[in-house]
Design a protein around this motif. Structure first.
Motif, PDB file in Angstrom:
ATOM      1  N   ALA A   1       0.826  -1.213   0.000  1.00 48.35           N
ATOM      2  CA  ALA A   1       0.000   0.000   0.000  1.00 48.35           C
ATOM      3  C   ALA A   1       0.859   1.262   0.000  1.00 48.35           C
ATOM      4  O   ALA A   1       0.542   2.258  -0.679  1.00 48.35           O
ATOM      5  N   MET A   2       1.958   1.263   0.760  1.00 46.27           N
ATOM      6  CA  MET A   2       2.844   2.428   0.792  1.00 46.27           C
ATOM      7  C   MET A   2       3.476   2.691  -0.568  1.00 46.27           C
ATOM      8  O   MET A   2       3.568   3.841  -1.019  1.00 46.27           O
ATOM      9  N   ALA A   3       3.927   1.633  -1.231  1.00 46.45           N
ATOM     10  CA  ALA A   3       4.550   1.792  -2.545  1.00 46.45           C
ATOM     11  C   ALA A   3       3.564   2.364  -3.556  1.00 46.45           C
ATOM     12  O   ALA A   3       3.898   3.265  -4.346  1.00 46.45           O
ATOM     13  N   ILE A   4       2.320   1.873  -3.511  1.00 49.41           N
ATOM     14  CA  ILE A   4       1.304   2.333  -4.463  1.00 49.41           C
ATOM     15  C   ILE A   4       0.940   3.796  -4.208  1.00 49.41           C
ATOM     16  O   ILE A   4       0.901   4.620  -5.135  1.00 49.41           O
ATOM     17  N   THR A   5       0.657   4.155  -2.944  1.00 47.23           N
ATOM     18  CA  THR A   5       0.215   5.520  -2.647  1.00 47.23           C
ATOM     19  C   THR A   5       1.330   6.538  -2.849  1.00 47.23           C
ATOM     20  O   THR A   5       1.082   7.658  -3.302  1.00 47.23           O
ATOM     21  N   SER A   6       2.571   6.171  -2.532  1.00 51.60           N
ATOM     22  CA  SER A   6       3.688   7.089  -2.781  1.00 51.60           C
ATOM     23  C   SER A   6       3.852   7.359  -4.271  1.00 51.60           C
ATOM     24  O   SER A   6       4.070   8.502  -4.697  1.00 51.60           O
TER      25      SER A   6
ATOM     26  N   LEU B   1       1.506   7.105  -6.569  1.00 49.94           N
ATOM     27  CA  LEU B   1       0.371   7.908  -7.012  1.00 49.94           C
ATOM     28  C   LEU B   1       0.570   9.387  -6.699  1.00 49.94           C
ATOM     29  O   LEU B   1       0.192  10.255  -7.499  1.00 49.94           O
ATOM     30  N   PHE B   2       1.171   9.691  -5.544  1.00 52.93           N
ATOM     31  CA  PHE B   2       1.326  11.085  -5.143  1.00 52.93           C
ATOM     32  C   PHE B   2       2.247  11.854  -6.081  1.00 52.93           C
ATOM     33  O   PHE B   2       2.137  13.077  -6.194  1.00 52.93           O
ATOM     34  N   ALA B   3       3.146  11.165  -6.752  1.00 54.40           N
ATOM     35  CA  ALA B   3       4.001  11.839  -7.729  1.00 54.40           C
ATOM     36  C   ALA B   3       3.163  12.506  -8.821  1.00 54.40           C
ATOM     37  O   ALA B   3       3.575  13.524  -9.392  1.00 54.40           O
ATOM     38  N   TRP B   4       1.983  11.940  -9.104  1.00 54.70           N
ATOM     39  CA  TRP B   4       1.101  12.504 -10.130  1.00 54.70           C
ATOM     40  C   TRP B   4      -0.031  13.321  -9.526  1.00 54.70           C
ATOM     41  O   TRP B   4      -0.391  14.369 -10.059  1.00 54.70           O
TER      42      TRP B   4
ATOM     43  N   ILE C   1      -6.354  13.402  -0.826  1.00 55.70           N
ATOM     44  CA  ILE C   1      -6.850  12.029  -0.677  1.00 55.70           C
ATOM     45  C   ILE C   1      -5.688  11.038  -0.652  1.00 55.70           C
ATOM     46  O   ILE C   1      -5.640  10.123   0.180  1.00 55.70           O
ATOM     47  N   THR C   2      -4.742  11.242  -1.568  1.00 52.78           N
ATOM     48  CA  THR C   2      -3.592  10.332  -1.640  1.00 52.78           C
ATOM     49  C   THR C   2      -2.775  10.384  -0.361  1.00 52.78           C
ATOM     50  O   THR C   2      -2.345   9.347   0.165  1.00 52.78           O
ATOM     51  N   LEU C   3      -2.539  11.579   0.156  1.00 53.79           N
ATOM     52  CA  LEU C   3      -1.748  11.717   1.386  1.00 53.79           C
ATOM     53  C   LEU C   3      -2.454  11.067   2.571  1.00 53.79           C
ATOM     54  O   LEU C   3      -1.807  10.466   3.443  1.00 53.79           O
ATOM     55  N   PHE C   4      -3.774  11.181   2.631  1.00 48.84           N
ATOM     56  CA  PHE C   4      -4.521  10.528   3.718  1.00 48.84           C
ATOM     57  C   PHE C   4      -4.375   9.010   3.644  1.00 48.84           C
ATOM     58  O   PHE C   4      -4.099   8.349   4.659  1.00 48.84           O
TER      59      PHE C   4
ATOM     60  N   PRO D   1       8.422  11.526  -4.119  1.00 46.50           N
ATOM     61  CA  PRO D   1       7.551  10.386  -3.778  1.00 46.50           C
ATOM     62  C   PRO D   1       7.961   9.079  -4.453  1.00 46.50           C
ATOM     63  O   PRO D   1       7.766   7.995  -3.878  1.00 46.50           O
ATOM     64  N   LEU D   2       8.533   9.158  -5.661  1.00 40.53           N
ATOM     65  CA  LEU D   2       8.975   7.943  -6.342  1.00 40.53           C
ATOM     66  C   LEU D   2      10.153   7.308  -5.601  1.00 40.53           C
ATOM     67  O   LEU D   2      10.241   6.079  -5.506  1.00 40.53           O
ATOM     68  N   ALA D   3      11.049   8.138  -5.074  1.00 38.41           N
ATOM     69  CA  ALA D   3      12.161   7.613  -4.270  1.00 38.41           C
ATOM     70  C   ALA D   3      11.630   6.942  -3.003  1.00 38.41           C
ATOM     71  O   ALA D   3      12.127   5.892  -2.586  1.00 38.41           O
TER      72      ALA D   3
END
Length: 389
Positions: A273-278, A280-283, A293-296, A357-359
């Motif tokens: 879940a952390m890998a996916i949401t991080s 996503l936040f790049a975009w 929403i992504t940060l939450f 966020p990608l890092a």
């Protein structure tokens, strides 16, 4: 849950606020002290390294003390460190003060989590640790946003004065309400260090460090990201930190229950879940509502892991619960330092804030790999019977 757990949670709130509030104040501190954003980010790294290096030494220094006395001494160091932060005259003094404050952090959470686990029945251990760490998450819900708002309104030093007062209240609570147990076994340092030969204990510590790197690779630079990419005002940053804190609190509560149910499955799911949401936040960082929403969701996923990580390490190092708990807090902060450095390096090399966020996502993937190795099906599941020493 005993009242003494609430006092431990209040202590965790004070420590968590002083650790995390620097993220919200990063632009203010940088401007006031005349340093760059990555330069101010080193205050996060310095604190984290202070925890990582100081944790085992403070654990050894307090090893002859009962847990209650050790926690009281450590909270005293915390108060002194925050006083020094409040009166720091320049960047170097502030860095020194942050390191002094950090010395108590690892040992306090390490010893405190063992004390919390021993206040309840065996089947409630993870939930008890989660309750103590709720103070850490509430520091993000209340302490960081309010501290950020106070620092923006009255200067960043005022925040550290406020944290000092909270520390004094927590110290009084520890003296008054935390029971002094007389059935604690004396700590045998030779035995504790001998127990560190467990390979899966070190895999678990590595898991913790990579988890924390994934969190702080993003969290350290969330204020500049929100300011420069999302276009959020300073007041908006404060409210976003409230939202993140709510997610962290929710994750911590859920994480305690999931860890009591199934430890390895919880950790694997969290890192995915952390890998996916991080990622996503790049975009989504370019637009306000998707970013929030992504940060939450990211914050909720992150702190679901904290009780599980702490219980996991203690389970693999049952013969040395004080030492391994403290080392695990040190591992959290090695990860904090690594994450802040990785994020700062991405910015310094001109790759742009949106690559941060990608890092962080890459760190989460590495944590997932270590978790899969640790919990592979060969009888490696840790013993979760009560900690008694």
């Amino acid at each position: 849950m005993p009242l003494s757990l609430m006092i431990l949670a209040l202590s965790a709130f004070a420590i968590g606020t002083t650790e995390f509030v620097i993220m919200g104040l990063l632009p203010n501190v940088a401007a006031d002290l005349g340093v760059s954003i990555p330069g101010a980010g080193w205050l996060v790294t310095g604190y984290a390294l202070g925890v990582a290096i100081g944790a085992p030494f403070m654990a050894m220094a307090t090893s002859r003390l009962p847990r209650k006395a050790a926690l009281v001494v450590l909270m005293g160091i915390f108060i002194v460190g925050n006083l020094l932060c409040a009166v720091a005259s320049d960047y170097n003094v502030l860095m020194f003060a942050r390191i002094i404050t950090a010395l108590c952090h690892g040992a306090f959470f390490g010893i405190g989590s063992v004390a919390a686990a021993n206040l309840v029945p065996a089947n409630k251990r993870a939930s008890a640790v989660a309750l103590m760490f709720t103070g850490l998450t509430l520091a993000n819900v209340l302490g960081v946003p309010l501290g950020t708002a106070l620092g923006q309104a009255a200067g960043w030093r005022s925040t550290f004065w406020a944290v000092t007062v909270i520390g004094v209240v927590a110290l009084i609570g520890l003296v008054r309400f935390l029971p002094a147990r007389h059935d604690e076994e004396k700590i045998n340092l030779r035995q504790e260090f001998a127990s560190l030969g467990n390979a899966r204990l070190w895999l678990s510590l590595s898991m913790t460090a990579l988890f924390s790197a994934a969190v702080f690779g993003l969290f350290t630079y969330v204020a500049p990201l929100l300011n420069d990419v999302t276009g959020v005002s300073p007041r908006g940053v404060t409210w976003t930190l409230v939202l993140i804190g709510i997610g962290l609190t929710l994750g911590n509560i859920v994480g305690g229950k999931l860890a009591d149910w199934r430890l390895g499955t919880t950790l694997i799911g969290v890192f995915v879940a952390m890998a996916i949401t991080s990622t996503l936040f790049a975009w989504t960082s370019a637009t306000l509502i998707p970013a929030e929403i992504t940060l939450f969701l990211w914050a909720t996923a992150c702190f679901t892991a904290v009780p599980a990580l702490q219980i996991n390490v203690v389970a693999y190092g049952k013969d040395a619960p004080n030492l391994v708990s403290t080392l695990n807090i040190g591992a959290f902060n090695v990860g904090n330092a690594l994450g802040a450095w990785v994020g700062g390096s991405v910015i310094d090399h001109g790759l742009g804030l949106t690559r941060v966020p990608l890092a962080a996502a890459a760190m989460a993937v590495l944590a997932l790999v270590v978790t899969l190795i640790t919990f592979r099906k060969d009888g490696s599941t840790p013993d979760l019977s009560p900690v008694t020493n």
